[in-house]
Design a protein around this motif. Structure first.
Motif, mmCIF file in Angstrom:
data_model
loop_
_atom_site.group_PDB
_atom_site.id
_atom_site.type_symbol
_atom_site.label_atom_id
_atom_site.label_comp_id
_atom_site.label_asym_id
_atom_site.label_seq_id
_atom_site.Cartn_x
_atom_site.Cartn_y
_atom_site.Cartn_z
ATOM 1 N N VAL A 109 37.676 44.239 46.933
ATOM 2 C CA VAL A 109 38.172 42.984 47.522
ATOM 3 C C VAL A 109 39.572 42.689 47.001
ATOM 4 O O VAL A 109 39.738 42.194 45.885
ATOM 5 N N ARG A 110 40.568 43.006 47.790
ATOM 6 C CA ARG A 110 41.943 42.641 47.437
ATOM 7 C C ARG A 110 42.226 41.240 47.972
ATOM 8 O O ARG A 110 42.103 40.987 49.172
ATOM 9 N N PHE A 167 29.629 45.096 41.225
ATOM 10 C CA PHE A 167 30.950 45.313 40.624
ATOM 11 C C PHE A 167 31.742 46.293 41.488
ATOM 12 O O PHE A 167 32.933 46.085 41.755
ATOM 13 N N GLY A 168 31.071 47.363 41.940
ATOM 14 C CA GLY A 168 31.742 48.332 42.794
ATOM 15 C C GLY A 168 32.234 47.720 44.095
ATOM 16 O O GLY A 168 33.360 47.969 44.530
ATOM 17 N N LEU A 169 31.389 46.885 44.717
ATOM 18 C CA LEU A 169 31.793 46.221 45.957
ATOM 19 C C LEU A 169 32.917 45.218 45.701
ATOM 20 O O LEU A 169 33.872 45.133 46.476
ATOM 21 N N GLY A 210 34.292 55.820 37.036
ATOM 22 C CA GLY A 210 33.957 54.596 37.760
ATOM 23 C C GLY A 210 32.580 54.068 37.416
ATOM 24 O O GLY A 210 32.381 52.857 37.252
ATOM 25 N N LEU A 211 31.590 54.962 37.282
ATOM 26 C CA LEU A 211 30.241 54.531 36.926
ATOM 27 C C LEU A 211 30.210 53.935 35.525
ATOM 28 O O LEU A 211 29.520 52.938 35.271
ATOM 29 N N ALA A 212 30.970 54.538 34.605
ATOM 30 C CA ALA A 212 31.004 54.023 33.229
ATOM 31 C C ALA A 212 31.586 52.613 33.197
ATOM 32 O O ALA A 212 31.059 51.718 32.512
ATOM 33 N N VAL A 213 32.649 52.391 33.960
ATOM 34 C CA VAL A 213 33.259 51.055 34.012
ATOM 35 C C VAL A 213 32.292 50.056 34.645
ATOM 36 O O VAL A 213 32.163 48.913 34.176
ATOM 37 N N ALA A 214 31.596 50.473 35.704
ATOM 38 C CA ALA A 214 30.632 49.584 36.371
ATOM 39 C C ALA A 214 29.506 49.189 35.422
ATOM 40 O O ALA A 214 29.100 48.018 35.363
ATOM 41 N N LEU A 221 33.980 40.000 38.269
ATOM 42 C CA LEU A 221 34.665 40.988 37.434
ATOM 43 C C LEU A 221 35.251 42.110 38.282
ATOM 44 O O LEU A 221 36.358 42.600 38.024
ATOM 45 N N GLY A 222 34.496 42.545 39.306
ATOM 46 C CA GLY A 222 35.004 43.585 40.193
ATOM 47 C C GLY A 222 36.241 43.126 40.945
ATOM 48 O O GLY A 222 37.226 43.871 41.057
#
Length: 369
Positions: free
Chosen positions: A333-334, A327-329, A32-36, A62-63
């Protein structure tokens, strides 16, 4: 000797266990950190190509896209989730610390006390008005307080700081961050169109943007459309608002500790009556350590000791940390859930946006008087 050997062996085993736990945690967080961080790189690249688009806004978008697009959606809910949650909570705090390097107290003092007091007045009235709107629209939990903090001070960074003091759950910060991003993005497109109809010159437009737009990046993107004078005025006014983060979070921390004290006394009384032992609620910090770090960074910047390169490096660190956090937050958001539960909050946020823009417009005219 045997006891000494047993103790040494026990310490060695505990050390190996600690290392193993750390490595297991790192492996869980790494995807997850790598993607962020990759998303931050993309955000900064797009911002470099299209300066009108703030990197932090791109990171949130993007997130949101990642969790709503088939394919990456399952990854966001699966192997990436732990790292994305870590980024949304902990890297947000790192970013707030580095945000302090943007503040030069000398620039704020140079505004003059009248302007500083007017900006502080806009922040306090915006905070109170937005909080009241949140209650009027019957938003749940800490949402009114988080939205008021984000809209009146400095966007997602302020929301993260207030959430830490209140002990708000990570998932409950998602809607406020989405709303502050939405309204700040609207400001980039709409406010420049109002400059001439409202009869504002470049300086006044910059002051209006600095006093009324939420996030620092959004302020820069909006003000630069009117030139260097507007941009300079907007940034100084905006950073004057940012310094209000510490006192407002501090007051919230004091009130939260008072509430916890009452809860603890009530729990102690129940324990005495029932004979049970129930853990008392934990006391939150009055001012979180990362907010103290933010103030220390601002003080360090104000000394003039830092080189331009060090300040630029701090700005890059802030962009990376906040971008990854946003990005994580955003990845929480769905859109289907947002449409089901967030319509009332969205209307409330738009009303708050109009209120803050109006208060800021009034302050600009008082500054010119």
């Amino acid at each position: 000797m045997v006891n000494g050997g047993e103790e040494t062996g026990g310490n060695s085993a505990r050390g190996k266990s600690t290392v193993a736990a750390f490595l297991a945690s790192a492996r869980k967080l790494a995807p997850g950190l790598a993607v962020a961080l990759l998303a931050v790189g993309v955000s900064l690249l797009v911002h470099a190509l299209v300066p009108m688009l703030p990197a932090m806004t791109i990171a949130v978008v993007l997130g949101i896209a990642a969790v709503n697009v088939p394919g990456t959606s399952s990854l966001c809910q699966g192997p990436w989730r732990a790292g994305l949650n870590f980024a949304g909570k902990h890297l947000m705090r790192v970013g707030i610390v580095f945000l302090g390097l943007k503040l030069s107290l000398g620039d704020i003092v140079n505004l003059g006390w009248v302007s500083v007091l007017l900006v502080a007045g806009v922040v306090l009235l915006s905070f109170a008005g937005t909080y009241a709107l949140g209650k009027l629209f019957r938003l749940d939990g800490d949402a009114p307080l988080l939205i008021a903090t984000g809209f009146s001070i400095c966007g997602a960074s302020a929301i993260g700081a207030m959430a830490a003091v209140k002990g708000t759950k990570h998932e409950d910060t998602v809607l406020p961050v989405a709303l502050v991003t939405l309204c700040g993005t609207l400001a980039i497109g709409i406010l420049p169109l109002l400059m001439n109809p409202l009869g504002l010159n470049a300086l006044e437009f910059g002051q209006w943007v600095g006093a009324g737009v939420h996030d620092v990046g959004q302020v820069v993107a909006t003000a630069q459309t009117a030139g260097a004078v507007a941009l300079s005025a907007a940034v100084v006014i905006k950073l004057t608002r940012v310094i209000m983060l510490a006192p407002i979070v501090g007051v919230a921390g004091v009130l939260e500790r008072k509430r916890h004290t009452k809860d603890r006394l009530a729990q102690d009384a129940r324990n005495a009556l029932t004979g049970e032992t129930v853990a008392a609620p934990r006391f939150p910090p009055v001012v979180p350590l990362f907010v103290i770090g933010f103030l220390l960074m601002a003080a360090l910047r104000s000394t003039g000791w830092l080189s331009h390169g060090a300040i630029e490096a701090g700005a890059l660190a802030q962009d990376i940390a906040l971008g990854a956090a946003l990005f994580g937050l955003g990845s929480s958001v769905r859109m289907s859930e947002l449409f089901d539960t967030g319509l009332r909050a969205t209307v409330m946020a738009l009303c708050a946006w109009a209120l803050i823009a109006t208060l800021a417009f009034g302050a600009v005219h008082l500054m010119a008087a």
